[in-house]
Structures are given as structure tokens and as C-alpha cells.
Design a protein around this motif. Sequence first.
Motif, PDB file in Angstrom:
ATOM      1  N   SER A 117       0.818  -1.206   0.000  1.00  0.00           N
ATOM      2  CA  SER A 117       0.000   0.000   0.000  1.00  0.00           C
ATOM      3  C   SER A 117       0.854   1.260   0.000  1.00  0.00           C
ATOM      4  O   SER A 117       0.400   2.315  -0.399  1.00  0.00           O
ATOM      5  N   TRP A 118       2.113   1.178   0.414  1.00  0.00           N
ATOM      6  CA  TRP A 118       2.940   2.367   0.529  1.00  0.00           C
ATOM      7  C   TRP A 118       3.265   2.985  -0.823  1.00  0.00           C
ATOM      8  O   TRP A 118       3.565   4.156  -0.904  1.00  0.00           O
ATOM      9  N   HIS A 171       1.373   3.913  -3.037  1.00  0.00           N
ATOM     10  CA  HIS A 171       0.358   4.882  -3.419  1.00  0.00           C
ATOM     11  C   HIS A 171       0.283   6.062  -2.465  1.00  0.00           C
ATOM     12  O   HIS A 171      -0.579   6.897  -2.589  1.00  0.00           O
ATOM     13  N   SER A 172       1.202   6.132  -1.529  1.00  0.00           N
ATOM     14  CA  SER A 172       1.168   7.228  -0.573  1.00  0.00           C
ATOM     15  C   SER A 172       1.899   8.441  -1.136  1.00  0.00           C
ATOM     16  O   SER A 172       2.769   8.328  -1.983  1.00  0.00           O
ATOM     17  N   SER A 173       1.522   9.592  -0.663  1.00  0.00           N
ATOM     18  CA  SER A 173       2.221  10.805  -1.054  1.00  0.00           C
ATOM     19  C   SER A 173       3.325  11.084  -0.045  1.00  0.00           C
ATOM     20  O   SER A 173       3.386  10.468   1.017  1.00  0.00           O
ATOM     21  N   ALA A 224       3.557  13.460   1.892  1.00  0.00           N
ATOM     22  CA  ALA A 224       2.940  13.911   3.139  1.00  0.00           C
ATOM     23  C   ALA A 224       2.514  12.741   4.018  1.00  0.00           C
ATOM     24  O   ALA A 224       2.387  12.890   5.228  1.00  0.00           O
ATOM     25  N   ASP A 225       2.322  11.555   3.407  1.00  0.00           N
ATOM     26  CA  ASP A 225       1.899  10.366   4.151  1.00  0.00           C
ATOM     27  C   ASP A 225       3.077   9.542   4.655  1.00  0.00           C
ATOM     28  O   ASP A 225       2.880   8.498   5.259  1.00  0.00           O
ATOM     29  N   GLU A 226       4.285   9.985   4.379  1.00  0.00           N
ATOM     30  CA  GLU A 226       5.463   9.228   4.777  1.00  0.00           C
ATOM     31  C   GLU A 226       6.074   9.813   6.044  1.00  0.00           C
ATOM     32  O   GLU A 226       5.958  10.992   6.329  1.00  0.00           O
ATOM     33  N   LYS A 227       6.733   8.962   6.788  1.00  0.00           N
ATOM     34  CA  LYS A 227       7.439   9.354   7.999  1.00  0.00           C
ATOM     35  C   LYS A 227       8.898   8.974   7.831  1.00  0.00           C
ATOM     36  O   LYS A 227       9.210   7.818   7.539  1.00  0.00           O
TER      37      LYS A 227
END
Length: 82
Positions: free
Chosen positions: A4-5, A7-9, A11-14
Amino acid sequence: MASSWHHSSVADEKRISLRLPTDLHARLVEQARTDRRSLNSEIIHLLEVTLTNAGGNGESPSLPRSAGGRFSPQAGGAPTPI
């Protein structure tokens, strides 16, 4: 298993800083090369697989621990207590 990662932006990452033993880093680099992934993608993949195989029950997977909780490599990549 689709991750699923992907498709993350941003801003959604740490971002984290991670210290690894030299031998573990080398194993991860080699596995990433074998799987044709970046080191970051390989670590994410392995974490997702491990957490999925843990049954999604919110508990850490049970691994045999020795003093200090360190593991040494063995054939096949499975952890072996040292």
C-alpha cells in the motif's frame, strides 16, 4: 502481495533515522540487490511481510531471543540466536 505504501504521497510518509549492525545492513543490501529493489523498498517490503505474517493481531512476531536480543545470520536468512 501489493504494498500500500506505493500509493502514498510524501505527506503520508514518515522519515526515521535507523542504526543497523554492519552485518545486517550488508544482508539487507544484498537481498535488495537480489530482489531488484532499493534498500528502502526492501526494508518496507520485509516489514510489511513480517507484520502480515504476524496475523495482524497487533503483537510483535515471536522470535527466540538471546541475551541482548541479537541474532546472527544463517543459511536461508532466518534469524538464529547468538
